[in-house]
Design a protein around this motif. Structure first.
Motif, mmCIF file in Angstrom:
data_model
loop_
_atom_site.group_PDB
_atom_site.id
_atom_site.type_symbol
_atom_site.label_atom_id
_atom_site.label_comp_id
_atom_site.label_asym_id
_atom_site.label_seq_id
_atom_site.Cartn_x
_atom_site.Cartn_y
_atom_site.Cartn_z
ATOM 1 N N LEU A 5 0.829 -1.138 0.066
ATOM 2 C CA LEU A 5 -0.061 0.029 0.068
ATOM 3 C C LEU A 5 1.171 1.177 -0.035
ATOM 4 O O LEU A 5 0.591 2.348 -0.568
ATOM 5 C CB LEU A 5 -0.881 0.007 1.037
ATOM 6 N N ASP A 6 2.080 1.384 0.684
ATOM 7 C CA ASP A 6 2.806 2.388 0.907
ATOM 8 C C ASP A 6 3.293 2.670 -0.685
ATOM 9 O O ASP A 6 3.691 3.719 -1.139
ATOM 10 C CB ASP A 6 3.956 2.227 1.768
ATOM 11 N N TYR A 7 3.925 1.545 -1.231
ATOM 12 C CA TYR A 7 4.290 1.562 -2.572
ATOM 13 C C TYR A 7 3.406 2.193 -3.732
ATOM 14 O O TYR A 7 3.678 2.940 -4.659
ATOM 15 C CB TYR A 7 4.857 0.184 -3.246
ATOM 16 N N LEU A 8 2.112 1.728 -3.593
ATOM 17 C CA LEU A 8 1.136 2.198 -4.437
ATOM 18 C C LEU A 8 0.882 3.593 -4.150
ATOM 19 O O LEU A 8 0.623 4.469 -5.287
ATOM 20 C CB LEU A 8 -0.286 1.101 -4.510
ATOM 21 N N ASN A 9 0.870 3.962 -3.056
ATOM 22 C CA ASN A 9 0.366 5.473 -2.573
ATOM 23 C C ASN A 9 1.811 6.279 -3.203
ATOM 24 O O ASN A 9 1.433 7.336 -3.790
ATOM 25 C CB ASN A 9 0.432 5.613 -0.927
ATOM 26 N N ASP A 10 2.999 5.852 -2.946
ATOM 27 C CA ASP A 10 4.007 6.522 -3.610
ATOM 28 C C ASP A 10 4.120 6.674 -5.169
ATOM 29 O O ASP A 10 4.372 7.813 -5.658
ATOM 30 C CB ASP A 10 5.278 5.968 -3.121
ATOM 31 N N LEU A 11 3.631 5.563 -5.645
ATOM 32 C CA LEU A 11 3.688 5.830 -7.098
ATOM 33 C C LEU A 11 2.578 6.742 -7.517
ATOM 34 O O LEU A 11 2.704 7.284 -8.692
ATOM 35 C CB LEU A 11 3.303 4.077 -7.593
ATOM 36 N N THR A 12 1.391 6.671 -6.845
ATOM 37 C CA THR A 12 0.244 7.562 -7.129
ATOM 38 C C THR A 12 0.714 9.051 -7.242
ATOM 39 O O THR A 12 0.214 9.827 -7.996
ATOM 40 C CB THR A 12 -0.838 7.159 -6.202
ATOM 41 N N LEU A 13 1.273 9.412 -6.039
ATOM 42 C CA LEU A 13 1.972 10.620 -5.864
ATOM 43 C C LEU A 13 3.033 11.255 -6.800
ATOM 44 O O LEU A 13 2.912 12.265 -7.308
ATOM 45 C CB LEU A 13 2.626 10.649 -4.355
ATOM 46 N N ARG A 14 3.843 9.966 -7.281
ATOM 47 C CA ARG A 14 4.788 10.500 -8.379
ATOM 48 C C ARG A 14 4.177 10.907 -9.383
ATOM 49 O O ARG A 14 4.630 11.696 -10.190
ATOM 50 C CB ARG A 14 5.820 9.300 -8.496
ATOM 51 N N ALA A 15 3.239 9.973 -9.948
ATOM 52 C CA ALA A 15 2.508 10.108 -11.180
ATOM 53 C C ALA A 15 1.766 11.657 -11.097
ATOM 54 O O ALA A 15 1.513 12.285 -12.194
ATOM 55 C CB ALA A 15 1.559 8.985 -11.278
ATOM 56 N N TYR A 16 1.240 11.809 -10.057
ATOM 57 C CA TYR A 16 0.400 13.033 -9.900
ATOM 58 C C TYR A 16 1.266 14.344 -9.928
ATOM 59 O O TYR A 16 0.992 15.343 -10.741
ATOM 60 C CB TYR A 16 -0.474 13.027 -8.659
ATOM 61 N N VAL A 17 2.463 14.195 -9.478
ATOM 62 C CA VAL A 17 3.377 15.405 -9.522
ATOM 63 C C VAL A 17 3.824 15.441 -11.125
ATOM 64 O O VAL A 17 3.994 16.561 -11.346
ATOM 65 C CB VAL A 17 4.811 15.056 -8.479
ATOM 66 N N LYS A 18 4.144 14.406 -11.509
ATOM 67 C CA LYS A 18 4.614 14.441 -12.930
ATOM 68 C C LYS A 18 3.472 14.705 -13.697
ATOM 69 O O LYS A 18 3.630 15.665 -14.841
ATOM 70 C CB LYS A 18 5.030 13.032 -13.611
ATOM 71 N N LEU A 19 2.538 14.548 -13.614
ATOM 72 C CA LEU A 19 1.340 15.280 -14.428
ATOM 73 C C LEU A 19 1.170 16.696 -14.336
ATOM 74 O O LEU A 19 0.950 17.387 -15.215
ATOM 75 C CB LEU A 19 -0.015 14.398 -14.243
ATOM 76 N N GLN A 20 1.338 17.127 -13.004
ATOM 77 C CA GLN A 20 1.248 18.668 -12.691
ATOM 78 C C GLN A 20 2.413 19.312 -13.321
ATOM 79 O O GLN A 20 2.258 20.114 -13.974
ATOM 80 C CB GLN A 20 1.518 18.743 -11.225
ATOM 81 N N VAL A 21 3.690 18.698 -13.407
ATOM 82 C CA VAL A 21 4.665 19.174 -14.100
ATOM 83 C C VAL A 21 4.538 19.317 -15.681
ATOM 84 O O VAL A 21 4.779 20.375 -16.351
ATOM 85 C CB VAL A 21 6.091 18.676 -13.722
ATOM 86 N N LEU A 22 3.986 18.270 -16.223
ATOM 87 C CA LEU A 22 3.955 18.158 -17.795
ATOM 88 C C LEU A 22 2.556 19.247 -17.936
ATOM 89 O O LEU A 22 2.736 19.899 -19.081
ATOM 90 C CB LEU A 22 3.137 16.756 -18.007
ATOM 91 N N ALA A 23 1.663 19.243 -17.041
ATOM 92 C CA ALA A 23 0.594 20.430 -17.588
ATOM 93 C C ALA A 23 0.910 21.692 -17.546
ATOM 94 O O ALA A 23 0.914 22.810 -18.086
ATOM 95 C CB ALA A 23 -0.504 20.047 -16.410
ATOM 96 N N ALA A 24 2.118 21.817 -16.523
ATOM 97 C CA ALA A 24 2.518 23.456 -16.397
ATOM 98 C C ALA A 24 3.487 23.470 -17.582
ATOM 99 O O ALA A 24 3.619 24.818 -17.900
ATOM 100 C CB ALA A 24 3.326 23.451 -14.939
ATOM 101 N N THR A 25 4.356 22.867 -18.085
ATOM 102 C CA THR A 25 5.361 23.028 -18.924
ATOM 103 C C THR A 25 4.874 22.756 -20.222
ATOM 104 O O THR A 25 5.406 23.501 -21.216
ATOM 105 C CB THR A 25 6.478 22.175 -18.917
ATOM 106 N N GLU A 26 3.937 21.793 -20.647
ATOM 107 C CA GLU A 26 3.316 21.496 -21.867
ATOM 108 C C GLU A 26 1.783 21.632 -21.781
ATOM 109 O O GLU A 26 1.233 20.509 -22.257
ATOM 110 C CB GLU A 26 3.982 20.030 -22.483
ATOM 111 N N PRO A 27 1.046 22.505 -21.479
ATOM 112 C CA PRO A 27 -0.218 22.547 -21.464
ATOM 113 C C PRO A 27 -1.241 22.097 -22.655
ATOM 114 O O PRO A 27 -2.002 21.385 -22.954
ATOM 115 C CB PRO A 27 -0.733 23.879 -21.121
#
Length: 83
Positions: A5-27
């Motif tokens: 569960l910790d691994y899945l939570n970490d994976l979800t948070l990493r994906a969310y942050v990468k999506l935010q970075v992508l949205a900010a840099t490449e809208p």
């Protein structure tokens, strides 16, 4: 089980942050990917192929993306008047 569960939570948070970075840099690229994903889903789920549904999905993405990632993304995709 806790470790998984910790691994899945970490994976979800990493994906969310990468999506935010992508949205900010490449809208524009993110918007086109979301539009393509909606159209691909319409191929597999025929009820999404209705023009009204697709139009609402694309419109929501076009409006929600700048709101979610902030003003910097909007400035990158909005043409400037007189410049």
């Amino acid at each position: 089980m806790r470790r998984l569960l910790d691994y899945l939570n970490d994976l979800t948070l990493r994906a969310y942050v990468k999506l935010q970075v992508l949205a900010a840099t490449e809208p524009v690229r993110l918007r086109s990917v979301l539009t393509s994903a909606a159209l691909a889903l319409a191929f597999f789920i025929p009820s999404l192929a209705q023009p009204d549904v697709t139009e609402h999905l694309v419109s929501f993405g076009a409006v929600a993306l700048p709101i979610l990632v902030g003003e910097s993304a909007r400035k990158k995709v909005t043409p400037l008047d007189g410049e």
